[in-house]
Structures are given as structure tokens and as C-alpha cells.
Design a protein around this motif. Structure first.
Motif, PDB file in Angstrom:
ATOM      1  N   LEU A   1      -2.964  12.741 -22.414  1.00  0.00           N
ATOM      2  CA  LEU A   1      -2.005  13.350 -21.486  1.00  0.00           C
ATOM      3  C   LEU A   1      -2.666  13.674 -20.150  1.00  0.00           C
ATOM      4  CD1 LEU A   1       0.072  15.792 -23.704  1.00  0.00           C
ATOM      5  CD2 LEU A   1       0.868  13.761 -22.526  1.00  0.00           C
ATOM      6  N   ILE A   2      -3.885  14.187 -20.191  1.00  0.00           N
ATOM      7  CA  ILE A   2      -4.605  14.489 -18.955  1.00  0.00           C
ATOM      8  C   ILE A   2      -4.877  13.207 -18.174  1.00  0.00           C
ATOM      9  CG2 ILE A   2      -6.817  15.304 -18.046  1.00  0.00           C
ATOM     10  CD1 ILE A   2      -6.764  17.410 -20.303  1.00  0.00           C
ATOM     11  N   ALA A   3      -5.290  12.139 -18.875  1.00  0.00           N
ATOM     12  CA  ALA A   3      -5.564  10.868 -18.207  1.00  0.00           C
ATOM     13  C   ALA A   3      -4.294  10.307 -17.558  1.00  0.00           C
ATOM     14  CB  ALA A   3      -6.136   9.857 -19.201  1.00  0.00           C
ATOM     15  N   VAL A   4      -3.175  10.405 -18.251  1.00  0.00           N
ATOM     16  CA  VAL A   4      -1.902   9.921 -17.693  1.00  0.00           C
ATOM     17  C   VAL A   4      -1.518  10.757 -16.475  1.00  0.00           C
ATOM     18  CG1 VAL A   4       0.574   9.762 -18.161  1.00  0.00           C
ATOM     19  CG2 VAL A   4      -1.067   8.868 -19.808  1.00  0.00           C
ATOM     20  N   ALA A   5      -1.713  12.061 -16.551  1.00  0.00           N
ATOM     21  CA  ALA A   5      -1.388  12.928 -15.414  1.00  0.00           C
ATOM     22  C   ALA A   5      -2.248  12.584 -14.208  1.00  0.00           C
ATOM     23  CB  ALA A   5      -1.574  14.395 -15.800  1.00  0.00           C
ATOM     24  N   ILE A   6      -3.523  12.307 -14.428  1.00  0.00           N
ATOM     25  CA  ILE A   6      -4.408  11.923 -13.319  1.00  0.00           C
ATOM     26  C   ILE A   6      -3.963  10.599 -12.717  1.00  0.00           C
ATOM     27  CG2 ILE A   6      -6.755  11.137 -12.795  1.00  0.00           C
ATOM     28  CD1 ILE A   6      -7.732  13.298 -14.785  1.00  0.00           C
ATOM     29  N   CYS A   7      -3.610   9.643 -13.559  1.00  0.00           N
ATOM     30  CA  CYS A   7      -3.150   8.336 -13.042  1.00  0.00           C
ATOM     31  C   CYS A   7      -1.859   8.479 -12.246  1.00  0.00           C
ATOM     32  CB  CYS A   7      -2.955   7.355 -14.193  1.00  0.00           C
ATOM     33  SG  CYS A   7      -4.489   6.781 -14.916  1.00  0.00           S
ATOM     34  N   ILE A   8      -0.931   9.289 -12.744  1.00  0.00           N
ATOM     35  CA  ILE A   8       0.327   9.498 -12.013  1.00  0.00           C
ATOM     36  C   ILE A   8       0.058  10.197 -10.688  1.00  0.00           C
ATOM     37  CG2 ILE A   8       2.492  10.785 -12.064  1.00  0.00           C
ATOM     38  CD1 ILE A   8       2.672  10.093 -15.042  1.00  0.00           C
ATOM     39  N   TRP A   9      -0.810  11.216 -10.707  1.00  0.00           N
ATOM     40  CA  TRP A   9      -1.150  11.912  -9.466  1.00  0.00           C
ATOM     41  C   TRP A   9      -1.772  10.936  -8.467  1.00  0.00           C
ATOM     42  CZ3 TRP A   9      -5.460  12.722  -6.544  1.00  0.00           C
ATOM     43  CH2 TRP A   9      -5.362  13.707  -5.558  1.00  0.00           C
ATOM     44  N   TRP A  10      -2.689  10.097  -8.955  1.00  0.00           N
ATOM     45  CA  TRP A  10      -3.336   9.118  -8.078  1.00  0.00           C
ATOM     46  C   TRP A  10      -2.311   8.137  -7.523  1.00  0.00           C
ATOM     47  CZ3 TRP A  10      -3.739   3.777  -8.820  1.00  0.00           C
ATOM     48  CH2 TRP A  10      -4.531   3.128  -7.879  1.00  0.00           C
ATOM     49  N   LEU A  11      -1.376   7.721  -8.367  1.00  0.00           N
ATOM     50  CA  LEU A  11      -0.355   6.756  -7.931  1.00  0.00           C
ATOM     51  C   LEU A  11       0.487   7.325  -6.788  1.00  0.00           C
ATOM     52  CD1 LEU A  11       1.002   4.015  -8.603  1.00  0.00           C
ATOM     53  CD2 LEU A  11       2.556   5.284 -10.066  1.00  0.00           C
ATOM     54  N   PHE A  12       0.831   8.598  -6.850  1.00  0.00           N
ATOM     55  CA  PHE A  12       1.681   9.192  -5.826  1.00  0.00           C
ATOM     56  C   PHE A  12       0.912   9.698  -4.607  1.00  0.00           C
ATOM     57  CE2 PHE A  12       4.680   9.597  -9.426  1.00  0.00           C
ATOM     58  CZ  PHE A  12       5.719   8.874  -8.865  1.00  0.00           C
ATOM     59  N   HIS A  13      -0.410   9.831  -4.710  1.00  0.00           N
ATOM     60  CA  HIS A  13      -1.187  10.358  -3.597  1.00  0.00           C
ATOM     61  C   HIS A  13      -2.075   9.315  -2.922  1.00  0.00           C
ATOM     62  CE1 HIS A  13       0.022  14.148  -5.444  1.00  0.00           C
ATOM     63  NE2 HIS A  13      -0.115  14.650  -4.237  1.00  0.00           N
ATOM     64  N   THR A  14      -1.928   8.066  -3.269  1.00  0.00           N
ATOM     65  CA  THR A  14      -2.708   7.020  -2.626  1.00  0.00           C
ATOM     66  C   THR A  14      -1.846   6.301  -1.592  1.00  0.00           C
ATOM     67  OG1 THR A  14      -4.190   5.175  -3.054  1.00  0.00           O
ATOM     68  CG2 THR A  14      -2.144   5.192  -4.276  1.00  0.00           C
ATOM     69  N   ASN A  15      -2.470   5.478  -0.815  1.00  0.00           N
ATOM     70  CA  ASN A  15      -1.746   4.698   0.177  1.00  0.00           C
ATOM     71  C   ASN A  15      -0.836   3.706  -0.547  1.00  0.00           C
ATOM     72  OD1 ASN A  15      -0.896   3.122   2.269  1.00  0.00           O
ATOM     73  ND2 ASN A  15      -2.928   2.726   3.126  1.00  0.00           N
ATOM     74  N   PRO A  16       0.464   3.741  -0.314  1.00  0.00           N
ATOM     75  CA  PRO A  16       1.377   2.835  -1.028  1.00  0.00           C
ATOM     76  C   PRO A  16       1.092   1.361  -0.752  1.00  0.00           C
ATOM     77  CG  PRO A  16       2.618   4.493   0.215  1.00  0.00           C
ATOM     78  CD  PRO A  16       1.182   4.662   0.548  1.00  0.00           C
ATOM     79  N   ARG A  17       0.504   1.053   0.386  1.00  0.00           N
ATOM     80  CA  ARG A  17       0.215  -0.353   0.688  1.00  0.00           C
ATOM     81  C   ARG A  17      -0.915  -0.911  -0.183  1.00  0.00           C
ATOM     82  NH1 ARG A  17       2.449  -2.085   5.777  1.00  0.00           N
ATOM     83  NH2 ARG A  17       3.505  -0.323   6.739  1.00  0.00           N
ATOM     84  N   TRP A  18      -1.739  -0.042  -0.759  1.00  0.00           N
ATOM     85  CA  TRP A  18      -2.780  -0.517  -1.675  1.00  0.00           C
ATOM     86  C   TRP A  18      -2.181  -0.949  -3.011  1.00  0.00           C
ATOM     87  CZ3 TRP A  18      -6.789   4.001  -1.114  1.00  0.00           C
ATOM     88  CH2 TRP A  18      -7.335   3.964   0.169  1.00  0.00           C
ATOM     89  N   ILE A  19      -1.142  -0.242  -3.444  1.00  0.00           N
ATOM     90  CA  ILE A  19      -0.522  -0.543  -4.732  1.00  0.00           C
ATOM     91  C   ILE A  19       0.551  -1.615  -4.582  1.00  0.00           C
ATOM     92  CG2 ILE A  19       0.765   0.443  -6.662  1.00  0.00           C
ATOM     93  CD1 ILE A  19      -0.498   3.134  -5.894  1.00  0.00           C
ATOM     94  N   PHE A  20       1.374  -1.478  -3.555  1.00  0.00           N
ATOM     95  CA  PHE A  20       2.460  -2.415  -3.306  1.00  0.00           C
ATOM     96  C   PHE A  20       2.274  -3.043  -1.928  1.00  0.00           C
ATOM     97  CE2 PHE A  20       4.322   1.137  -5.820  1.00  0.00           C
ATOM     98  CZ  PHE A  20       4.469   0.446  -7.011  1.00  0.00           C
ATOM     99  N   PRO A  21       1.462  -4.089  -1.843  1.00  0.00           N
ATOM    100  CA  PRO A  21       1.272  -4.729  -0.538  1.00  0.00           C
ATOM    101  C   PRO A  21       2.578  -5.379  -0.057  1.00  0.00           C
ATOM    102  CG  PRO A  21       0.196  -5.994  -2.271  1.00  0.00           C
ATOM    103  CD  PRO A  21       0.703  -4.736  -2.897  1.00  0.00           C
ATOM    104  N   PRO A  22       2.710  -5.583   1.242  1.00  0.00           N
ATOM    105  CA  PRO A  22       3.943  -6.191   1.754  1.00  0.00           C
ATOM    106  C   PRO A  22       4.204  -7.544   1.096  1.00  0.00           C
ATOM    107  CG  PRO A  22       2.568  -5.384   3.538  1.00  0.00           C
ATOM    108  CD  PRO A  22       1.773  -5.244   2.298  1.00  0.00           C
ATOM    109  N   GLY A  23       5.431  -7.729   0.630  1.00  0.00           N
ATOM    110  CA  GLY A  23       5.829  -8.989   0.027  1.00  0.00           C
ATOM    111  C   GLY A  23       5.446  -9.125  -1.443  1.00  0.00           C
ATOM    112  N   TRP A  24       5.078  -8.040  -2.132  1.00  0.00           N
ATOM    113  CA  TRP A  24       4.639  -8.141  -3.529  1.00  0.00           C
ATOM    114  C   TRP A  24       5.774  -8.528  -4.479  1.00  0.00           C
ATOM    115  CZ3 TRP A  24       6.747  -5.156  -7.384  1.00  0.00           C
ATOM    116  CH2 TRP A  24       7.523  -4.081  -6.986  1.00  0.00           C
TER     117      TRP A  24
END
Length: 62
Positions: A36-59
Motif C-alpha cells: 500500500l505504501i509503495a502504491v501510494a508513493i507511485c500515485i504521488w509520483w505520477l501526479f507530481h511529475t511533469n506530465p510530458r514525461w509520462i504522456f509525451p505529445p502524440g502518445w
């Protein structure tokens, strides 16, 4: 106070089995908590990182 009587073998075996079962439940709960802690960290990282790193234009386009 410490119990000084000698316990019957069947009682000792039953206590060891019960203790083993408790330990298995405790370990299972520990693993579940760490997941649960690992999932919470991953979710936090997903929402606090640059969206272009996760979803580049045209993905979404093939």
C-alpha cells in the motif's frame, strides 16, 4: 508473573502452532502494508511529475 508449571506436550504444540499462525498473519499484513505504501508513493509520483514525461505529445496516436 512467569508460569513455572511444566506444560503437557500437546499444550506446547498447540501454542507453537497458534504462534506460527499469528506470525503468518502478521507477516501477511506487513507485506500488504508495504505494498500500500509503495502504491501510494507511485500515485504521488505520477501526479507530481511533469506530465510530458509520462504522456509525451502524440502518445495516443499509433
Amino acid at each position: 508473573m512467569v508460569e513455572t508449571r511444566i506444560k503437557p506436550y500437546s499444550e506446547e504444540v498447540a501454542e507453537k502452532a497458534r504462534r506460527g499462525e499469528q506470525q503468518r498473519h502478521y507477516r501477511r499484513n506487513q507485506v500488504f502494508g508495504l505494498l500500500l505504501i509503495a502504491v501510494a508513493i507511485c500515485i504521488w509520483w505520477l501526479f507530481h511529475t511533469n506530465p510530458r514525461w509520462i504522456f509525451p505529445p502524440g502518445w495516443w496516436r499509433p
